[in-house]
Design a protein around this motif. Structure first.
Motif, PDB file in Angstrom:
ATOM      1  N   PHE A  98       5.675  47.952  77.846  1.00 47.67           N
ATOM      2  CA  PHE A  98       5.427  47.541  76.462  1.00 47.67           C
ATOM      3  C   PHE A  98       5.429  48.754  75.531  1.00 47.67           C
ATOM      4  O   PHE A  98       6.008  48.721  74.449  1.00 47.67           O
ATOM      5  N   ARG A  99       4.783  49.817  75.969  1.00 51.09           N
ATOM      6  CA  ARG A  99       4.754  51.049  75.181  1.00 51.09           C
ATOM      7  C   ARG A  99       6.178  51.581  74.992  1.00 51.09           C
ATOM      8  O   ARG A  99       6.567  51.994  73.902  1.00 51.09           O
ATOM      9  N   SER A 100       6.958  51.551  76.058  1.00 55.79           N
ATOM     10  CA  SER A 100       8.344  52.025  76.020  1.00 55.79           C
ATOM     11  C   SER A 100       9.215  51.149  75.112  1.00 55.79           C
ATOM     12  O   SER A 100      10.043  51.667  74.363  1.00 55.79           O
ATOM     13  N   ILE A 101       9.029  49.849  75.178  1.00 49.62           N
ATOM     14  CA  ILE A 101       9.784  48.929  74.313  1.00 49.62           C
ATOM     15  C   ILE A 101       9.550  49.313  72.859  1.00 49.62           C
ATOM     16  O   ILE A 101      10.496  49.479  72.076  1.00 49.62           O
ATOM     17  N   ALA A 102       8.290  49.457  72.485  1.00 50.37           N
ATOM     18  CA  ALA A 102       7.949  49.793  71.098  1.00 50.37           C
ATOM     19  C   ALA A 102       8.543  51.135  70.686  1.00 50.37           C
ATOM     20  O   ALA A 102       9.152  51.250  69.618  1.00 50.37           O
ATOM     21  N   SER A 103       8.402  52.141  71.533  1.00 50.36           N
ATOM     22  CA  SER A 103       8.889  53.473  71.153  1.00 50.36           C
ATOM     23  C   SER A 103      10.420  53.532  71.135  1.00 50.36           C
ATOM     24  O   SER A 103      11.013  54.156  70.243  1.00 50.36           O
ATOM     25  N   GLN A 104      11.081  52.887  72.091  1.00 44.74           N
ATOM     26  CA  GLN A 104      12.547  52.894  72.132  1.00 44.74           C
ATOM     27  C   GLN A 104      13.140  52.216  70.893  1.00 44.74           C
ATOM     28  O   GLN A 104      14.120  52.701  70.328  1.00 44.74           O
ATOM     29  N   ILE A 105      12.551  51.116  70.474  1.00 42.24           N
ATOM     30  CA  ILE A 105      13.023  50.419  69.276  1.00 42.24           C
ATOM     31  C   ILE A 105      12.726  51.261  68.042  1.00 42.24           C
ATOM     32  O   ILE A 105      13.583  51.443  67.172  1.00 42.24           O
ATOM     33  N   ASP A 106      11.510  51.798  67.972  1.00 41.28           N
ATOM     34  CA  ASP A 106      11.106  52.613  66.822  1.00 41.28           C
ATOM     35  C   ASP A 106      11.999  53.844  66.665  1.00 41.28           C
ATOM     36  O   ASP A 106      12.362  54.220  65.547  1.00 41.28           O
ATOM     37  N   GLU A 107      12.388  54.449  67.771  1.00 43.71           N
ATOM     38  CA  GLU A 107      13.237  55.647  67.741  1.00 43.71           C
ATOM     39  C   GLU A 107      14.719  55.328  67.565  1.00 43.71           C
ATOM     40  O   GLU A 107      15.541  56.237  67.424  1.00 43.71           O
ATOM     41  N   GLY A 108      15.071  54.040  67.605  1.00 45.30           N
ATOM     42  CA  GLY A 108      16.468  53.644  67.442  1.00 45.30           C
ATOM     43  C   GLY A 108      17.294  53.780  68.710  1.00 45.30           C
ATOM     44  O   GLY A 108      18.521  53.677  68.671  1.00 45.30           O
ATOM     45  N   ALA A 109      16.624  53.998  69.843  1.00 41.49           N
ATOM     46  CA  ALA A 109      17.333  54.142  71.110  1.00 41.49           C
ATOM     47  C   ALA A 109      17.763  52.787  71.676  1.00 41.49           C
ATOM     48  O   ALA A 109      18.688  52.710  72.485  1.00 41.49           O
ATOM     49  N   MET A 110      17.077  51.727  71.264  1.00 39.94           N
ATOM     50  CA  MET A 110      17.402  50.380  71.722  1.00 39.94           C
ATOM     51  C   MET A 110      17.478  49.464  70.512  1.00 39.94           C
ATOM     52  O   MET A 110      16.688  49.603  69.587  1.00 39.94           O
ATOM     53  N   PRO A 111      18.396  48.515  70.525  1.00 40.77           N
ATOM     54  CA  PRO A 111      19.485  48.396  71.485  1.00 40.77           C
ATOM     55  C   PRO A 111      20.487  49.540  71.310  1.00 40.77           C
ATOM     56  O   PRO A 111      20.622  50.072  70.210  1.00 40.77           O
ATOM     57  N   VAL A 112      21.157  49.892  72.381  1.00 46.29           N
ATOM     58  CA  VAL A 112      22.061  51.037  72.352  1.00 46.29           C
ATOM     59  C   VAL A 112      23.252  50.757  71.428  1.00 46.29           C
ATOM     60  O   VAL A 112      23.724  49.628  71.333  1.00 46.29           O
ATOM     61  N   SER A 113      23.697  51.800  70.760  1.00 49.47           N
ATOM     62  CA  SER A 113      24.763  51.651  69.768  1.00 49.47           C
ATOM     63  C   SER A 113      26.074  51.161  70.399  1.00 49.47           C
ATOM     64  O   SER A 113      26.826  50.426  69.758  1.00 49.47           O
ATOM     65  N   SER A 114      26.344  51.536  71.642  1.00 48.06           N
ATOM     66  CA  SER A 114      27.572  51.069  72.285  1.00 48.06           C
ATOM     67  C   SER A 114      27.543  49.548  72.476  1.00 48.06           C
ATOM     68  O   SER A 114      28.592  48.900  72.487  1.00 48.06           O
ATOM     69  N   TYR A 115      26.364  48.972  72.602  1.00 53.20           N
ATOM     70  CA  TYR A 115      26.225  47.523  72.740  1.00 53.20           C
ATOM     71  C   TYR A 115      26.356  46.843  71.382  1.00 53.20           C
ATOM     72  O   TYR A 115      27.084  45.870  71.221  1.00 53.20           O
ATOM     73  N   THR A 116      25.652  47.371  70.381  1.00 57.73           N
ATOM     74  CA  THR A 116      25.690  46.743  69.060  1.00 57.73           C
ATOM     75  C   THR A 116      27.051  46.897  68.393  1.00 57.73           C
ATOM     76  O   THR A 116      27.394  46.107  67.517  1.00 57.73           O
ATOM     77  N   LEU A 117      27.819  47.880  68.813  1.00 60.54           N
ATOM     78  CA  LEU A 117      29.167  48.058  68.284  1.00 60.54           C
ATOM     79  C   LEU A 117      30.008  46.808  68.533  1.00 60.54           C
ATOM     80  O   LEU A 117      30.749  46.360  67.663  1.00 60.54           O
ATOM     81  N   MET A 118      29.873  46.236  69.713  1.00 62.60           N
ATOM     82  CA  MET A 118      30.655  45.059  70.089  1.00 62.60           C
ATOM     83  C   MET A 118      29.893  43.739  69.911  1.00 62.60           C
ATOM     84  O   MET A 118      30.477  42.676  69.973  1.00 62.60           O
TER      85      MET A 118
END
Length: 145
Positions: A98-118
């Motif tokens: 849960f902590r990782s989910i929040a931080s990854q989203i907050d930092e812009g690491a998730m969802p990954v840009s290669s995924y959102t590109l398509m």
């Protein structure tokens, strides 16, 4: 040139195993924690394809070697976080995720840009990111009880 074409055609017959269980496991995060409908929709749209046992495959996934690259992304995503198996994680691991989910989203690491590109529907607005972060932080606290 001709031999390259033959190799590309042959590669199309070597398809990776698909990540489709076809059902929702009892250990799925939505069965373990209170997940509001708005959050569940975001998770299933932006996260579940790589972080669950049920991927919705786009047409390009059936074209090799693109399918192999996608399959590798899914394996790596599930290795780091699998919402389908979340309930089988220890309480400490759930709290950490849960902590990782929040931080990854907050930092812009998730969802990954290669995924959102398509996958345009997986692009999260700041409002949606805030909603997910708030939910993950609240769920982390609930996992501590």
């Amino acid at each position: 040139m001709f031999s390259t074409l033959i190799v590309l055609i042959v590669l199309q017959f070597i398809q990776p195993t698909q990540n489709k269980s076809g059902y929702l496991l009892a250990t799925d995060i939505t069965n373990i924690y209170a997940v509001p409908d708005s959050v569940e929709k975001i998770l299933k749209t932006a996260c579940y394809d790589c972080h669950s046992d049920n991927t919705h495959y786009p047409l390009y996934a059936y074209v090799q070697p693109l399918g192999w690259v996608l399959n590798n992304h899914i394996r790596q995503g599930k290795k780091n976080l699998n919402f389908s198996e979340f309930g089988s994680y220890s309480k400490q691991k759930q709290k950490s995720k849960f902590r990782s989910i929040a931080s990854q989203i907050d930092e812009g690491a998730m969802p990954v840009s290669s995924y959102t590109l398509m996958h345009k529907n997986a692009r999260l607005t700041n409002k949606l990111k805030s909603l997910l972060i708030q939910w993950a932080q609240q769920s982390k606290i609930a996992s501590e009880k």
